[in-house]
Design an enzyme around this catalytic site. Structure first.
Site, short mmCIF file in Angstrom:
data_model
loop_
_atom_site.label_atom_id
_atom_site.label_comp_id
_atom_site.label_asym_id
_atom_site.label_seq_id
_atom_site.Cartn_x
_atom_site.Cartn_y
_atom_site.Cartn_z
N ARG A 28 57.38 1.72 107.27
CA ARG A 28 55.95 1.81 107.58
C ARG A 28 55.33 3.02 106.89
NH1 ARG A 28 57.40 0.03 113.68
NH2 ARG A 28 57.21 -2.19 113.22
N PHE B 3 52.67 -7.19 107.07
CA PHE B 3 54.13 -6.97 107.13
C PHE B 3 54.52 -5.56 107.58
CE2 PHE B 3 54.64 -6.89 102.13
CZ PHE B 3 53.94 -5.72 102.06
N GLU B 4 55.78 -5.35 107.76
CA GLU B 4 56.33 -4.12 108.38
C GLU B 4 55.76 -3.93 109.78
OE1 GLU B 4 58.72 -3.26 105.17
OE2 GLU B 4 58.68 -2.02 106.94
N GLY B 5 55.60 -5.04 110.49
CA GLY B 5 54.96 -4.97 111.81
C GLY B 5 53.47 -5.08 111.61
#
Lengths: 257, 594
Positions: B266, B404-406
């Site tokens: 992140r 993406f990446e949460g």
């Protein structure tokens, strides 16, 4: 083989340049290794890797040039030398720089010295040839290829787009032209190693030089940017009229014929 | 004093502690090596990647692989890999700069990022000695390319709901993996996949799976909105025999790896967004100067100047916040002993301390980039809609960063959740602070900060931390454990925390620069900070108001709103005028300047 490279720190001519009162504003300028000197550094590294020995990069300037010297070390040069002119009170021109370099090199054990063909900032192309004269050694300018075999050196040089083949011998000074090689990027391991490599600083006292004797022989009266390119002109009408109009413009307005 | 100062550099500690300018890392602190590493990356991207961008967009992946190997030769893949395993073991700022400069490579930056980040880091942090020796040297040089396989068709945000299974064979030598992993970056050419599967359908675990293993295959390339030049496929696992030596970490502890990798992922995503936003701003500024309408460059229109001014301001705040987090990683890791630094798990834990900051960076920077890219297209007008122009690609490529990446929503929810957990564990004296706040606020008289540089900003920052305590404290008291169902409220708290982190990062960076160079030389930084603070405080006020109205009513609400007004009261500044001045500098240099 003992290899020396003459390097200049210049502002990047591809970036925006601001001139105030005839002097390039260094505040906003981006600084780089003179691109032609990059060819010299690259070729020096190639020669060393092939023939053994050491590459020493030398520059004349101030403390700021340490950054470009470090970059040269990161590319793979072994040593760097800064001839610091910070305390030099006289004016400096190509003569001054060449004298400083010559004095330094006279004390060194060199086989070949490489420099750029010209510096992109003032394009004089004087320093390296002056150094060769000062040292009294062979010199070949604008080279695009070089092979060293013992004392014998085979060189290809660029002559206004044609190639001239030359044979000469060490010790030798060459200036490097575009097309000689593709300079490498300083690798990350190279960058990390560079900070441990020697970077020596000398001043003109260390070189036993007298300020007045090597003071500038020329004076720059003014510097200005080329006029901004104006809008183009599209000629209209019949082809004959257009030709006449063009000829008249070239004659009377542009005054080129 | 010492206590609050120490608190300031703990994860999420900025909310309760005082942070000093000399405690933060700023882009002005880059060393000569940092600059050189950045330059090499930039030169490589401009010289080697940009000329073949179109080929990459057309999925000529042999070029991507060749470029990755070339990057490997330059050391651009080894920054996070310890020297012992063939990497360079550089500091986190160096690897951040590489990521930032790769942004210019467009979709190829994803191939690079997935390889060095989520692909290689699980092995760096959680691999055992044999695994590190076996895989890392080839990953550091680019001889082998890595990918990360977590997402499945039916489990995205709910990553632990994976359906892929792993069953130990009768001989006890291999796990047999079955399942389908989706949207795997680099899958078209990766040699090594970090794959998550549940042992016996139950214990979430990570495995190192080689492409060569029988039963490993990939689906067709996905057709995407953006980042078209990166390879995205399904990874199919059909009775794949994975040696049990290839279990990464421990069986049943895969979530530890997944979450730790997400933290750094992140952060790196945020850094990439900063890089892309700088490019978008540069293009917008150049175009605005060049494009003429009504016989004048559109840059001379104040409507355009306002856009440029806002874009640059947002960028300044996020750049400050991102590198501050990078500095925190470094700081925390430097506290580890040499032996501990060898231990990837310890390093990952040192990073996990800043899970809140990583989430903040992720959503704030990706939204900043989306905003900047959108305005860049707008400045280009119709041309910005045409594919020949780079801003069109930047705009499309930007969108995935919020997903993406949460997703940004998941990351927002994590912020109050993690803060609360830290408070309950006693790591943050949040509850004590919240309790004393009530009384403090009743007594509070609005102050008149002086007009010294940054004085009002600092005063407001101090008060915004109280606003956070008021909103979050009220929520925790009112809903107790049911708070997690109040998602709107949690998102709002995350927005407030994010603005606080950004304001503070901008202030501290500017202050640090002023301490070094004086206010005159740092006038632009002061302007950025003033504008950002003004706008962020207005946002916080609005968000806090909505939150309080949702939670309270009647006299209590009235009292709280009046406290909020006291906390946010200040002499408003003229952001329009300041943005004009900021735009002037950016347009003059035709790029982001500080």
């Amino acid at each position: 083989m003992n290899i020396f490279v003459l390097m200049k720190r210049t502002f990047d001519t591809e970036e925006k340049i601001v001139i105030n009162d005839g002097v390039v504003d260094e505040e906003g300028a981006e600084f780089i290794i003179n691109p032609y000197d990059e060819y010299a550094i690259e070729e020096a590294i190639v020669l060393r890797d092939e023939h053994g020995g050491e590459v020493t990069v030398v520059t004349v300037g101030d403390e700021e040039a340490e950054k470009e010297l470090r970059t040269a070390l990161a590319m793979g040069a072994d040593k760097a030398v800064l001839i610091d002119m910070e305390d030099f009170d006289e004016e400096i021109d190509h003569f001054t720089v060449a004298e400083a370099l010559t004095a330094y090199l006279k004390e060194q054990d060199y086989d070949i010295i490489l420099g750029g063909n010209v510096a992109v900032d003032d394009g004089a192309g004087q320093v390296a040839p002056r150094v060769a004269e000062g040292l009294g050694i062979n010199q070949v300018t604008t080279i695009t290829g070089i092979q060293v075999d013992g004392e014998k050196v085979e060189i290809e040089r660029d002559v206004e787009g044609d190639v001239e083949k030359i044979e000469t011998s060490l010790p030798l000074l060459v200036t490097c032209q575009q097309g000689l090689n593709e300079p490498r990027y300083p690798s990350l391991p190279g960058i990390m190693k560079a900070k441990k490599k020697p970077l020596d600083t000398l001043d003109i006292d260390d070189l036993d030089l007298d300020e007045e004797e090597i003071a500038a022989k020329t004076k720059t009266l003014d510097k200005y940017l080329p006029p901004e390119k104006g809008a183009g002109k599209v000629l209209e009408g019949e082809i004959d009229e257009q030709v006449n109009e063009l000829v008249s413009l070239l004659k009377n307005e542009a005054k080129v014929i | 004093m010492n206590n609050t100062m120490e608190m300031g550099v703990k994860g999420a500690g900025f909310l309760v502690g005082e942070v000093q300018a000399d405690q933060v890392f700023t882009p002005e602190d880059f060393t000569e090596e940092h600059e050189m590493i950045a330059k090499t990356t930039e030169d490589f991207v401009l010289g080697e990647v940009v000329p073949v961008k179109e080929n990459i967009e057309n999925h000529e992946f042999d070029i991507s692989v060749k470029l990755l190997k070339q990057a490997g030769e330059l050391g651009l893949l080894g920054a996070d890999v310890p020297e012992k395993y063939g990497g360079l073991g550089l500091d986190k700022i160096s690897s951040s700069l590489i990521t930032e400069k790769f942004a210019r490579a467009g979709a190829f930056s994803l191939s690079h990022g997935a390889h060095v980040g989520i692909g290689s880091l699980p092995i760096v942090f959680f691999g055992n000695e044999e695994q590190k020796k076996k895989y890392l040297p080839a990953l550091a040089t680019g001889e082998k390319i890595a990918a990360y396989a977590l997402t499945e068709p039916s489990s995205g945000s709910d990553a632990l709901g994976a359906k892929t299974t792993a069953v130990l064979n009768e001989e006890g030598t291999h796990y047999i993996l079955n399942g389908e992993k989706q949207w795997i970056t680099n899958s078209g050419f990766a040699d090594v996949f970090v794959v998550y599967a549940k042992v016996n359908g139950e214990h979430f675990s990570a495995f190192i799976v080689e492409r060569e293993f029988e039963g490993v295959s990939t689906g067709p390339e996905e057709k995407k909105m953006g980042i078209k030049g990166s390879s995205t496929r399904t990874l199919l696992l059909d009775n794949v025999k994975v040696p049990k030596e290839n279990v990464l970490g421990e069986v049943g502890r895969g979530h530890v790896i997944a979450f730790n990798i997400l933290n750094i992922g992140r952060y790196k995503l945020g850094i990439g967004c900063v890089g892309a936003a700088k490019r978008a701003l540069q293009l917008a500024a150049e175009y605005a100067n060049e494009r003429k309408q009504f016989n004048v460059p559109i840059a001379s229109f104040r409507a355009i100047q306002e856009k440029i001014g806002t874009m640059a301001t947002e960028l300044y705040a996020q750049e400050s916040a991102l590198y501050r987090t990078g500095g925190l990683f470094e700081e925390n890791m430097s506290k580890l002993t040499a032996e501990e630094q060898e231990n990837g798990g310890k390093v990952a834990a040192a990073i996990a301390e800043y899970a809140v900051e990583c989430s903040l960076n992720k959503f704030a920077a990706s939204e900043m980039l989306d905003y900047v890219a959108d305005e860049a297209v707008q400045i280009y007008g119709g041309y910005g809609f045409m594919s020949e122009y780079e801003v069109e690609t930047i705009y499309r490529d930007s969108r995935i960063n919020r997903i993406f990446e949460g997703t940004n929503e998941i990351n927002r929810l994590l912020v109050p959740g993690t803060i609360l957990k830290k408070a309950l564990k006693g790591e943050l004296p949040l509850l004590q602070k919240a309790q004393s706040l009530q009384e403090e606020l009743m007594m509070m008289m609005p102050e008149e900060p002086g007009d010294a540089p940054l004085e009002q900003e600092k005063y407001l920052l101090h008060n915004m931390k109280k606003v956070f305590l008021m909103v979050a404290g009220t929520g925790a008291q009112k809903y107790e454990t049911a708070l997690e169902k109040e998602q709107e409220l949690l998102l709002k708290v995350a927005d407030i925390v994010s603005d606080i982190y950004s304001i503070e990062s901008a202030i501290l960076r500017t202050e640090k620069a002023i301490n070094k160079n004086g206010t005159e030389k740092e006038a632009l930084k002061l302007k950025y900070t003033a504008v950002f603070t003004e706008e962020a405080v207005n946002r916080i006020e609005q968000t806090a108001k909505e939150s309080l109205i949702h939670m309270e009513e009647g006299d209590t609400l009235r009292t709280m709103l009046s406290m909020l007004r006291k906390l946010t009261r200040h002499n408003p500044i003229d952001v329009i005028a300041l943005k004009r001045e900021i735009a002037k500098e950016v347009l003059k240099e035709q790029k982001y300047v500080v």
